[in-house]
Design a protein around this motif. Structure first.
Motif, PDB file in Angstrom:
ATOM      1  N   ARG A 265      -6.766  -4.047   7.827  1.00  0.00           N
ATOM      2  CA  ARG A 265      -6.197  -4.118   9.172  1.00  0.00           C
ATOM      3  C   ARG A 265      -4.694  -3.797   9.100  1.00  0.00           C
ATOM      4  O   ARG A 265      -4.137  -3.583   8.006  1.00  0.00           O
TER       5      ARG A 265
ATOM      6  N   GLY B   6      10.190  -3.465   9.910  1.00  0.00           N
ATOM      7  CA  GLY B   6      10.881  -4.526  10.646  1.00  0.00           C
ATOM      8  C   GLY B   6       9.880  -5.474  11.293  1.00  0.00           C
ATOM      9  O   GLY B   6       9.206  -6.232  10.596  1.00  0.00           O
TER      10      GLY B   6
ATOM     11  N   ASP C 275      -9.134  -8.691  -4.703  1.00  0.00           N
ATOM     12  CA  ASP C 275      -8.022  -9.624  -4.527  1.00  0.00           C
ATOM     13  C   ASP C 275      -6.920  -9.121  -5.456  1.00  0.00           C
ATOM     14  O   ASP C 275      -7.072  -9.150  -6.684  1.00  0.00           O
ATOM     15  N   VAL C 276      -5.806  -8.664  -4.881  1.00  0.00           N
ATOM     16  CA  VAL C 276      -4.780  -8.029  -5.722  1.00  0.00           C
ATOM     17  C   VAL C 276      -4.100  -9.009  -6.683  1.00  0.00           C
ATOM     18  O   VAL C 276      -3.374  -8.586  -7.581  1.00  0.00           O
TER      19      VAL C 276
ATOM     20  N   ASP D 100      -9.483  -4.599   0.161  1.00  0.00           N
ATOM     21  CA  ASP D 100      -8.939  -5.741   0.893  1.00  0.00           C
ATOM     22  C   ASP D 100      -9.645  -6.981   0.347  1.00  0.00           C
ATOM     23  O   ASP D 100     -10.754  -6.892  -0.178  1.00  0.00           O
TER      24      ASP D 100
ATOM     25  N   TYR E 248       8.971 -15.808   1.325  1.00  0.00           N
ATOM     26  CA  TYR E 248       8.532 -14.460   1.729  1.00  0.00           C
ATOM     27  C   TYR E 248       9.678 -13.472   1.485  1.00  0.00           C
ATOM     28  O   TYR E 248       9.484 -12.422   0.865  1.00  0.00           O
TER      29      TYR E 248
ATOM     30  N   LYS F 180       9.860 -10.234  -1.126  1.00  0.00           N
ATOM     31  CA  LYS F 180      10.078  -8.847  -0.706  1.00  0.00           C
ATOM     32  C   LYS F 180      11.311  -8.255  -1.380  1.00  0.00           C
ATOM     33  O   LYS F 180      11.357  -7.061  -1.683  1.00  0.00           O
TER      34      LYS F 180
ATOM     35  N   THR G  58       1.372  -6.592  14.444  1.00  0.00           N
ATOM     36  CA  THR G  58       0.096  -6.786  13.735  1.00  0.00           C
ATOM     37  C   THR G  58      -0.254  -8.274  13.784  1.00  0.00           C
ATOM     38  O   THR G  58       0.511  -9.087  14.299  1.00  0.00           O
TER      39      THR G  58
ATOM     40  N   ASN H 156       0.171  -2.437  -0.428  1.00  0.00           N
ATOM     41  CA  ASN H 156       0.513  -2.943   0.912  1.00  0.00           C
ATOM     42  C   ASN H 156       0.109  -4.389   1.126  1.00  0.00           C
ATOM     43  O   ASN H 156       0.725  -5.097   1.934  1.00  0.00           O
TER      44      ASN H 156
ATOM     45  N   TRP I  80       2.515 -10.594  12.605  1.00  0.00           N
ATOM     46  CA  TRP I  80       3.555 -11.026  13.551  1.00  0.00           C
ATOM     47  C   TRP I  80       3.007 -11.934  14.640  1.00  0.00           C
ATOM     48  O   TRP I  80       3.714 -12.769  15.175  1.00  0.00           O
TER      49      TRP I  80
ATOM     50  N   ILE J  78      -0.938  -2.586   8.972  1.00  0.00           N
ATOM     51  CA  ILE J  78      -0.213  -1.455   8.373  1.00  0.00           C
ATOM     52  C   ILE J  78      -1.083  -0.732   7.337  1.00  0.00           C
ATOM     53  O   ILE J  78      -1.077   0.502   7.260  1.00  0.00           O
TER      54      ILE J  78
ATOM     55  N   ALA K 234       7.504  -3.386   1.203  1.00  0.00           N
ATOM     56  CA  ALA K 234       8.382  -4.565   1.145  1.00  0.00           C
ATOM     57  C   ALA K 234       8.610  -5.035   2.581  1.00  0.00           C
ATOM     58  O   ALA K 234       7.657  -5.167   3.362  1.00  0.00           O
TER      59      ALA K 234
ATOM     60  N   VAL L 270       6.605  -5.515  13.040  1.00  0.00           N
ATOM     61  CA  VAL L 270       5.464  -4.648  13.329  1.00  0.00           C
ATOM     62  C   VAL L 270       4.398  -5.446  14.070  1.00  0.00           C
ATOM     63  O   VAL L 270       4.053  -6.568  13.661  1.00  0.00           O
TER      64      VAL L 270
END
Ligand SMILES: NC(=O)c1ccc[n+]([C@@H]2O[C@H](COP(=O)([O-])OP(=O)(O)OC[C@H]3O[C@@H](n4cnc5c(N)ncnc54)[C@H](O)[C@@H]3O)[C@@H](O)[C@H]2O)c1
Length: 258
Positions: A15, A185, A62-63, A36, A154, A158, A189, A89, A192, A17, A140, A187
Protein backbone atom coordinates in the motif's frame (compact mmCIF):
# COMPACT_ATOMS: atom_id res chain seq x y z
CA UNK A 1 12.76 8.04 -19.06
CA UNK A 2 12.50 4.35 -19.75
CA UNK A 3 12.91 1.50 -17.33
CA UNK A 4 12.43 -1.07 -20.07
CA UNK A 5 14.19 -4.34 -19.34
CA UNK A 6 14.90 -3.51 -15.70
CA UNK A 7 14.02 -5.86 -12.86
CA UNK A 8 13.01 -4.21 -9.58
CA UNK A 9 12.09 -5.21 -6.05
CA UNK A 10 9.95 -2.93 -3.89
CA UNK A 11 9.56 -3.68 -0.17
CA UNK A 12 6.44 -2.64 1.73
CA UNK A 13 4.68 -2.58 -1.63
CA UNK A 14 1.23 -3.55 -0.36
CA UNK A 15 0.00 0.00 0.00
CA UNK A 16 0.95 3.68 0.12
CA UNK A 17 4.29 4.85 -1.27
CA UNK A 18 5.53 1.31 -1.92
CA UNK A 19 2.51 0.39 -4.00
CA UNK A 20 2.59 3.65 -6.00
CA UNK A 21 6.31 3.07 -6.62
CA UNK A 22 5.79 -0.50 -7.82
CA UNK A 23 3.11 0.65 -10.25
CA UNK A 24 5.18 3.66 -11.43
CA UNK A 25 8.19 1.43 -12.15
CA UNK A 26 5.94 -1.01 -14.00
CA UNK A 27 4.44 1.81 -16.08
CA UNK A 28 7.99 2.84 -16.92
CA UNK A 29 8.60 -0.62 -18.36
CA UNK A 30 10.20 -2.50 -15.46
CA UNK A 31 9.24 -5.93 -14.22
CA UNK A 32 8.50 -5.47 -10.53
CA UNK A 33 8.69 -8.03 -7.73
CA UNK A 34 6.86 -6.97 -4.59
CA UNK A 35 7.05 -7.92 -0.94
CA UNK A 36 5.15 -6.90 2.15
CA UNK A 37 4.64 -8.27 5.64
CA UNK A 38 0.98 -8.42 4.62
CA UNK A 39 0.82 -11.13 1.95
CA UNK A 40 -2.58 -10.33 0.50
CA UNK A 41 -1.81 -6.66 -0.09
CA UNK A 42 1.43 -7.64 -1.86
CA UNK A 43 -0.59 -10.00 -4.07
CA UNK A 44 -3.07 -7.20 -4.87
CA UNK A 45 -0.21 -4.93 -5.97
CA UNK A 46 1.26 -7.74 -8.06
CA UNK A 47 -2.07 -8.18 -9.84
CA UNK A 48 -2.00 -4.45 -10.72
CA UNK A 49 1.58 -4.75 -11.99
CA UNK A 50 0.44 -7.63 -14.17
CA UNK A 51 -2.51 -5.61 -15.44
CA UNK A 52 -0.01 -2.98 -16.64
CA UNK A 53 1.56 -5.77 -18.69
CA UNK A 54 4.73 -6.39 -16.70
CA UNK A 55 6.04 -9.53 -15.05
CA UNK A 56 5.86 -9.74 -11.28
CA UNK A 57 6.36 -11.93 -8.23
CA UNK A 58 4.74 -11.39 -4.84
CA UNK A 59 5.68 -12.79 -1.48
CA UNK A 60 5.18 -12.20 2.22
CA UNK A 61 8.54 -10.97 3.47
CA UNK A 62 9.27 -9.41 6.84
CA UNK A 63 12.26 -7.18 6.11
CA UNK A 64 13.50 -7.58 9.69
CA UNK A 65 14.37 -11.17 8.73
CA UNK A 66 17.61 -11.08 6.74
CA UNK A 67 17.09 -14.60 5.37
CA UNK A 68 13.63 -13.76 3.99
CA UNK A 69 14.62 -10.71 1.92
CA UNK A 70 17.86 -12.36 0.88
CA UNK A 71 16.09 -15.51 -0.34
CA UNK A 72 13.54 -13.38 -2.20
CA UNK A 73 16.27 -11.45 -4.04
CA UNK A 74 17.87 -14.78 -5.02
CA UNK A 75 14.52 -16.05 -6.27
CA UNK A 76 13.99 -12.90 -8.37
CA UNK A 77 17.42 -13.34 -9.98
CA UNK A 78 16.75 -17.07 -10.59
CA UNK A 79 13.44 -16.28 -12.23
CA UNK A 80 14.20 -13.04 -14.11
CA UNK A 81 17.96 -13.30 -14.66
CA UNK A 82 19.15 -10.14 -12.92
CA UNK A 83 18.22 -7.47 -10.37
CA UNK A 84 18.57 -3.80 -11.28
CA UNK A 85 16.63 -1.84 -8.67
CA UNK A 86 16.00 -2.35 -4.95
CA UNK A 87 13.56 0.08 -3.35
CA UNK A 88 13.82 -0.35 0.43
CA UNK A 89 10.54 1.31 1.33
CA UNK A 90 9.02 -0.78 4.14
CA UNK A 91 8.84 1.29 7.29
CA UNK A 92 6.84 1.95 10.43
CA UNK A 93 6.14 4.97 12.63
CA UNK A 94 5.06 5.29 16.25
CA UNK A 95 3.90 8.28 18.27
CA UNK A 96 5.02 8.15 21.89
CA UNK A 97 6.51 10.61 24.38
CA UNK A 98 10.27 10.05 24.32
CA UNK A 99 10.66 9.41 28.06
CA UNK A 100 8.19 6.53 27.74
CA UNK A 101 9.92 4.75 24.86
CA UNK A 102 10.85 1.24 26.01
CA UNK A 103 13.02 -1.50 24.56
CA UNK A 104 10.14 -3.03 22.62
CA UNK A 105 9.42 0.31 20.91
CA UNK A 106 13.07 0.99 20.10
CA UNK A 107 13.90 -2.54 18.97
CA UNK A 108 10.88 -2.72 16.64
CA UNK A 109 11.52 0.73 15.13
CA UNK A 110 15.20 0.10 14.50
CA UNK A 111 14.60 -3.46 13.27
CA UNK A 112 12.17 -2.42 10.55
CA UNK A 113 13.46 1.03 9.61
CA UNK A 114 17.22 0.46 9.91
CA UNK A 115 18.00 -3.27 9.85
CA UNK A 116 15.30 -3.87 7.21
CA UNK A 117 16.90 -1.27 4.93
CA UNK A 118 20.40 -2.67 5.51
CA UNK A 119 19.25 -6.25 4.87
CA UNK A 120 17.43 -5.21 1.67
CA UNK A 121 20.55 -3.41 0.44
CA UNK A 122 22.77 -6.38 1.24
CA UNK A 123 20.39 -8.79 -0.50
CA UNK A 124 20.46 -6.67 -3.66
CA UNK A 125 24.12 -5.61 -3.59
CA UNK A 126 25.44 -9.17 -3.79
CA UNK A 127 23.80 -9.51 -7.21
CA UNK A 128 24.40 -5.94 -8.39
CA UNK A 129 28.14 -6.04 -7.64
CA UNK A 130 28.43 -9.17 -9.78
CA UNK A 131 26.53 -7.50 -12.61
CA UNK A 132 28.46 -4.24 -12.13
CA UNK A 133 25.23 -2.25 -12.33
CA UNK A 134 22.22 -1.46 -10.19
CA UNK A 135 20.34 1.05 -8.09
CA UNK A 136 19.56 0.99 -4.39
CA UNK A 137 16.92 3.51 -3.36
CA UNK A 138 16.09 3.81 0.34
CA UNK A 139 13.00 5.64 1.54
CA UNK A 140 13.98 7.88 4.45
CA UNK A 141 11.98 10.98 5.50
CA UNK A 142 12.33 14.70 6.14
CA UNK A 143 12.06 13.56 9.76
CA UNK A 144 15.73 12.61 9.27
CA UNK A 145 16.56 16.31 9.13
CA UNK A 146 15.02 17.59 12.35
CA UNK A 147 13.96 16.29 15.77
CA UNK A 148 10.31 15.89 16.66
CA UNK A 149 9.26 15.44 20.30
CA UNK A 150 6.75 12.66 19.74
CA UNK A 151 8.67 10.34 17.43
CA UNK A 152 12.30 10.56 18.45
CA UNK A 153 13.01 6.96 17.43
CA UNK A 154 11.37 7.34 14.00
CA UNK A 155 13.44 10.47 13.21
CA UNK A 156 16.60 8.76 14.46
CA UNK A 157 15.90 5.71 12.29
CA UNK A 158 15.43 7.89 9.20
CA UNK A 159 18.62 9.86 9.90
CA UNK A 160 20.33 6.47 10.05
CA UNK A 161 18.88 5.60 6.64
CA UNK A 162 20.28 8.81 5.10
CA UNK A 163 23.67 8.05 6.61
CA UNK A 164 23.86 4.35 5.81
CA UNK A 165 22.84 5.11 2.23
CA UNK A 166 26.03 7.19 1.90
CA UNK A 167 28.09 4.26 3.18
CA UNK A 168 26.35 1.98 0.66
CA UNK A 169 27.15 4.51 -2.07
CA UNK A 170 30.84 4.51 -1.15
CA UNK A 171 31.00 0.73 -1.05
CA UNK A 172 29.19 0.30 -4.36
CA UNK A 173 30.55 3.12 -6.53
CA UNK A 174 33.45 1.06 -7.90
CA UNK A 175 30.92 -1.55 -9.07
CA UNK A 176 28.81 0.93 -11.05
CA UNK A 177 25.99 0.67 -8.50
CA UNK A 178 24.38 3.80 -7.02
CA UNK A 179 22.64 4.23 -3.67
CA UNK A 180 20.42 7.18 -2.83
CA UNK A 181 17.73 7.98 -0.31
CA UNK A 182 14.47 9.84 -0.82
CA UNK A 183 13.01 11.99 1.95
CA UNK A 184 9.25 12.49 1.58
CA UNK A 185 7.33 15.07 3.62
CA UNK A 186 3.67 14.63 4.59
CA UNK A 187 2.33 11.95 2.29
CA UNK A 188 -1.35 11.16 2.27
CA UNK A 189 -1.20 7.46 3.23
CA UNK A 190 -2.35 5.21 6.07
CA UNK A 191 0.83 6.20 7.91
CA UNK A 192 -0.24 9.85 8.06
CA UNK A 193 -3.80 8.84 8.88
CA UNK A 194 -2.32 7.22 12.00
CA UNK A 195 -0.03 10.21 12.72
CA UNK A 196 -2.91 12.67 12.42
CA UNK A 197 -4.97 10.72 14.92
CA UNK A 198 -2.14 9.88 17.36
CA UNK A 199 -0.59 13.36 17.39
CA UNK A 200 -4.04 14.91 17.67
CA UNK A 201 -4.92 12.70 20.63
CA UNK A 202 -1.81 13.75 22.56
CA UNK A 203 -1.82 17.40 21.52
CA UNK A 204 -5.59 17.82 21.92
CA UNK A 205 -6.80 18.22 18.36
CA UNK A 206 -9.72 16.40 16.74
CA UNK A 207 -9.14 13.92 13.92
CA UNK A 208 -8.19 15.67 10.69
CA UNK A 209 -6.97 18.87 12.37
CA UNK A 210 -3.26 17.99 12.66
CA UNK A 211 -2.92 17.26 8.98
CA UNK A 212 -4.88 20.42 8.15
CA UNK A 213 -2.54 22.44 10.35
CA UNK A 214 0.55 20.90 8.74
CA UNK A 215 -0.85 21.65 5.30
CA UNK A 216 -0.44 25.37 6.04
CA UNK A 217 3.34 24.83 6.35
CA UNK A 218 3.72 23.40 2.82
CA UNK A 219 4.70 26.08 0.28
CA UNK A 220 3.23 24.05 -2.59
CA UNK A 221 -0.12 24.27 -0.82
CA UNK A 222 -1.18 20.65 -1.13
CA UNK A 223 -0.48 17.37 0.61
CA UNK A 224 2.06 15.07 -0.98
CA UNK A 225 0.67 12.02 -2.77
CA UNK A 226 2.51 8.68 -3.06
CA UNK A 227 3.02 9.33 -6.78
CA UNK A 228 5.14 12.41 -5.95
CA UNK A 229 7.63 10.06 -4.30
CA UNK A 230 7.25 7.32 -6.91
CA UNK A 231 8.22 9.69 -9.75
CA UNK A 232 11.50 10.58 -8.04
CA UNK A 233 12.26 6.92 -7.34
CA UNK A 234 11.62 6.14 -11.03
CA UNK A 235 14.08 8.88 -12.02
CA UNK A 236 16.75 7.59 -9.63
CA UNK A 237 16.20 4.09 -11.05
CA UNK A 238 16.64 5.29 -14.63
CA UNK A 239 19.80 5.45 -16.76
CA UNK A 240 19.60 9.26 -16.65
CA UNK A 241 20.41 9.20 -12.91
CA UNK A 242 23.53 7.05 -13.32
CA UNK A 243 25.93 9.69 -11.94
CA UNK A 244 23.90 10.54 -8.82
CA UNK A 245 24.96 8.61 -5.75
CA UNK A 246 25.03 9.04 -1.97
CA UNK A 247 22.39 11.76 -2.09
CA UNK A 248 19.24 12.28 -0.06
CA UNK A 249 16.54 13.87 -2.17
CA UNK A 250 13.89 15.82 -0.28
CA UNK A 251 10.44 15.60 -1.86
CA UNK A 252 8.19 17.67 0.39
CA UNK A 253 6.70 20.54 -1.60
CA UNK A 254 9.34 22.98 -0.34
CA UNK A 255 8.65 22.70 3.38
CA UNK A 256 12.24 21.96 4.32
CA UNK A 257 14.92 23.59 2.20
CA UNK A 258 18.60 22.84 2.85
N1 LIG B 1 3.51 8.82 4.77
C1 LIG B 1 4.42 9.74 4.99
O1 LIG B 1 4.09 10.91 5.25
C2 LIG B 1 5.88 9.42 4.91
C3 LIG B 1 6.77 10.48 5.00
C4 LIG B 1 8.13 10.24 4.95
C5 LIG B 1 8.61 8.94 4.80
N2 LIG B 1 7.71 7.92 4.73
C6 LIG B 1 8.27 6.56 4.60
O2 LIG B 1 7.81 5.97 3.41
C7 LIG B 1 7.71 4.54 3.57
C8 LIG B 1 6.31 4.10 3.21
O3 LIG B 1 5.38 4.82 4.00
P1 LIG B 1 3.80 4.82 3.75
O4 LIG B 1 3.31 6.16 4.13
O5 LIG B 1 3.49 4.25 2.42
O6 LIG B 1 3.40 3.80 4.91
P2 LIG B 1 2.23 2.70 5.03
O7 LIG B 1 2.13 2.41 6.47
O8 LIG B 1 1.02 3.18 4.31
O9 LIG B 1 2.84 1.47 4.24
C9 LIG B 1 3.95 0.77 4.72
C10 LIG B 1 3.97 -0.63 4.14
O10 LIG B 1 5.11 -1.31 4.67
C11 LIG B 1 4.70 -2.60 5.12
N3 LIG B 1 5.60 -3.08 6.19
C12 LIG B 1 5.67 -2.63 7.48
N4 LIG B 1 6.57 -3.35 8.16
C13 LIG B 1 7.08 -4.26 7.30
C14 LIG B 1 8.06 -5.29 7.44
N5 LIG B 1 8.66 -5.56 8.60
N6 LIG B 1 8.37 -6.05 6.35
C15 LIG B 1 7.74 -5.81 5.16
N7 LIG B 1 6.79 -4.86 4.99
C16 LIG B 1 6.47 -4.10 6.05
C17 LIG B 1 3.27 -2.41 5.60
O11 LIG B 1 2.57 -3.63 5.67
C18 LIG B 1 2.72 -1.44 4.56
O12 LIG B 1 2.19 -2.11 3.44
C19 LIG B 1 8.08 4.28 5.04
O13 LIG B 1 9.44 3.92 5.12
C20 LIG B 1 7.84 5.62 5.69
O14 LIG B 1 8.59 5.80 6.87
C21 LIG B 1 6.37 8.13 4.77
Amino acid sequence: MSLQGKIAIVTGAGRGIGKATALRLARGGADVAVVDIDASSAEDTAREVQAIGRRTLAQRVDVTQRSEISAFADQVVDQFGHLDVMVANAGIVQVKFWLELDDVDLDRMFAVNIKGVIYSGQAAARHMMGQRSGRIINIASVAAKFGRPLYLHYGASKAAVVNLTRAEAYNLAAYGVTANSVCPGIVDTKMWEYLDEALGRIEGRPKGETIKQRLTTIPMGRLEVPEDVAGVVAFLASDEAGYITGQSVIVDGGTFME
